[in-house]
Motif scaffolding. Structure first.
Motif, PDB file in Angstrom:
ATOM      1  N   CYS A 135      -1.726   7.625  -0.322  1.00 20.24           N
ATOM      2  CA  CYS A 135      -1.718   6.478  -1.228  1.00 20.24           C
ATOM      3  C   CYS A 135      -0.664   6.723  -2.302  1.00 20.24           C
ATOM      4  O   CYS A 135      -0.475   7.854  -2.754  1.00 20.24           O
ATOM      5  CB  CYS A 135      -3.091   6.222  -1.839  1.00 20.24           C
ATOM      6  N   GLN A 176      -5.847   0.566   5.903  1.00 22.68           N
ATOM      7  CA  GLN A 176      -5.650   1.684   4.985  1.00 22.68           C
ATOM      8  C   GLN A 176      -6.040   3.010   5.644  1.00 22.68           C
ATOM      9  O   GLN A 176      -5.446   4.048   5.365  1.00 22.68           O
ATOM     10  CB  GLN A 176      -6.474   1.477   3.714  1.00 22.68           C
ATOM     11  N   ASN A 216       0.849  -1.185   0.000  1.00 25.87           N
ATOM     12  CA  ASN A 216       0.000   0.000   0.000  1.00 25.87           C
ATOM     13  C   ASN A 216       0.892   1.245   0.000  1.00 25.87           C
ATOM     14  O   ASN A 216       1.854   1.303  -0.751  1.00 25.87           O
ATOM     15  CB  ASN A 216      -0.971  -0.040   1.180  1.00 25.87           C
ATOM     16  N   ASN A 217       0.612   2.212   0.845  1.00 20.26           N
ATOM     17  CA  ASN A 217       1.408   3.439   0.804  1.00 20.26           C
ATOM     18  C   ASN A 217       2.827   3.249   1.326  1.00 20.26           C
ATOM     19  O   ASN A 217       3.669   4.131   1.164  1.00 20.26           O
ATOM     20  CB  ASN A 217       0.706   4.545   1.605  1.00 20.26           C
ATOM     21  N   GLN A 242     -14.888   3.233   2.749  1.00 20.10           N
ATOM     22  CA  GLN A 242     -14.062   2.063   3.012  1.00 20.10           C
ATOM     23  C   GLN A 242     -14.530   1.309   4.249  1.00 20.10           C
ATOM     24  O   GLN A 242     -15.472   1.723   4.930  1.00 20.10           O
ATOM     25  CB  GLN A 242     -12.596   2.500   3.119  1.00 20.10           C
ATOM     26  N   ASN A 263      -8.373   6.552   0.421  1.00 19.77           N
ATOM     27  CA  ASN A 263      -7.350   5.842  -0.356  1.00 19.77           C
ATOM     28  C   ASN A 263      -7.868   4.494  -0.847  1.00 19.77           C
ATOM     29  O   ASN A 263      -7.104   3.544  -0.986  1.00 19.77           O
ATOM     30  CB  ASN A 263      -6.045   5.663   0.444  1.00 19.77           C
ATOM     31  N   SER A 264      -9.149   4.416  -1.134  1.00 20.28           N
ATOM     32  CA  SER A 264      -9.747   3.190  -1.659  1.00 20.28           C
ATOM     33  C   SER A 264      -9.164   2.836  -3.020  1.00 20.28           C
ATOM     34  O   SER A 264      -8.827   3.708  -3.828  1.00 20.28           O
ATOM     35  CB  SER A 264     -11.265   3.368  -1.789  1.00 20.28           C
ATOM     36  N   SER A 265      -9.081   1.532  -3.308  1.00 19.65           N
ATOM     37  CA  SER A 265      -8.625   1.092  -4.625  1.00 19.65           C
ATOM     38  C   SER A 265      -9.580   1.549  -5.725  1.00 19.65           C
ATOM     39  O   SER A 265      -9.203   1.590  -6.902  1.00 19.65           O
ATOM     40  CB  SER A 265      -8.482  -0.426  -4.667  1.00 19.65           C
TER      41      SER A 265
END
Length: 380
Positions: A300, A204, A137-138, A198, A280-282
């Motif tokens: 993100c 996340q 992820n980040n 989310q 920061n959702s996909s």
């Protein structure tokens, strides 16, 4: 040809174990650990590493006996694994996710002992997987500016639009329970910004949410920001399909132009929207397959200038809403970044040979964004 690697893997069990074994088996030997080894002998970093792992957990115990016990277990796991990697030079530490708890101290111990690390996680793209030397992820090792990606694409010979084929497989998750229909929603033909919410408590949000570490705080900021939209626009929220619904209650007495639509398909809403805002959702990354401008409110890796804009706090979010009709993106930057993610960074689960070659390059310190046979250079 490089000597085979030796991997010490914290066992994730089931399908995740199969993914790791399928990609690492061709390039080395694997040793599985069900639990981290433990030792009572502390290192100077022990307490800090254990506290970081504890505070990243989803359910942090209240101060007291249970929390002290958990902290001491993490300390002993860190101690044991750091000693193990110090005594076994050349081992590569492997964990799934590795962001909190025992997996975090396992990987931190390896790093502090000078061992290489590989973090695995599912990819936002179907049929792909994440493998990164630094984190997921980040926390990953990818650069946060467009230039390396643009340079890579220019020298890659790749079709700059081939990444779009991935879009055919993007679909919404099946909800755990059918959502209750909502009456009186504005039509999807009205101008709106789509906001996919989310999972409450997800890592996340906890680790990379920035000013928005909870769904509730984000919704509150959205309610205030909605009043700053151009006339006739609205915010259209959708709760994550695997969580119990609660946002309707938060919006019950709100008069701002903000609605909850849990019924319409996620990507039908993306396609109809004028843009997407997310912590920061996909879905923010997936919205780029629909050529939508995206605002990232949390941290993100894909919030690169040209890919997406940032709104890191409630005031910035409100400001962005005042010019929602001017949101834009740089198509060249998106082509470069998404091409690299497609062609290199997110390997196919079903093509282990290519994935294993990419992992070998990582472990040998080769820059994945550099032309083949270029001098070793690592982006961090």
């Amino acid at each position: 040809m490089a000597e085979p690697f030796t991997f010490t893997c914290l066992d994730p069990r089931k399908t995740k174990r199969a993914h790791i074994a399928g990609l690492l088996g061709p390039i080395g030997s694997l040793q599985w650990m069900r639990f981290p080894k433990m030792s009572a002998r502390n290192w100077p970093e022990t307490q800090d590493r254990a506290e970081t792992a504890l505070m990243a957990a989803r359910n942090i115990p209240e101060p007291g006996f249970k929390r002290r016990i958990w902290s001491r277990v993490l300390q002993m796991q860190y101690n044991g694994m750091r000693r193990y990697f110090k005594d076994h030079p050349g081992q590569v530490a492997v964990a799934w996710n590795g962001l909190n708890g025992s997996r975090r101290v396992f990987m931190d111990a390896a790093k502090d002992a000078g061992a290489q690390t590989l973090f695995f996680e599912l990819s936002p793209f179907p049929g792909r997987i994440t493998v990164d030397r630094k984190g997921v992820n980040n926390a990953n090792a990818l650069p946060r500016d467009a230039a390396p990606y643009l340079d890579w694409l220019a020298g890659s010979g790749c079709d700059p639009t081939a990444w779009r084929a991935l879009g055919a497989a993007i679909k919404q998750r099946t909800p755990d329970q059918p959502p209750a229909p909502t009456a009186g929603l504005p039509p999807l033909t009205d101008p709106f910004i789509f906001v996919p919410l989310q999972v409450p408590g997800d890592s996340q949000l906890r680790l990379f949410g920035g000013a928005f570490k909870s769904v509730e705080s984000f919704v509150q900021a959205l309610v205030s920001a909605a009043d700053h939209l151009p006339d006739g626009w609205h915010l259209r929220l959708k709760e994550h399909p695997s969580t119990p619904a609660f946002v309707a209650q938060m919006l019950r007495d709100v008069r701002a132009p903000i609605v909850l639509d849990n019924t319409s398909d996620t990507f039908a809403q993306v396609a109809a929207s004028k843009g997407v805002a997310t912590i920061n959702s996909s879905v923010g990354l997936e919205a780029m397959f629909f050529d939508k401008p995206v605002i990232a409110c949390g941290e993100c890796f894909w919030a690169i200038p040209g890919m997406a804009d940032r709104a890191p706090n409630p005031d910035a979010l409100a400001t962005m809403m005042t010019r929602a009709d001017q949101w834009a993106f740089d198509a060249d930057v998106r082509n470069a970044v998404l091409s690299f993610l497609d062609q290199v960074y997110y390997p196919h689960v079903q093509t282990p040979a290519a994935a294993s070659a990419m992992i070998t390059d990582m472990l040998l310190g080769r820059d994945l964004l550099a032309p083949k046979n270029a001098p070793t250079k690592e982006h961090t």
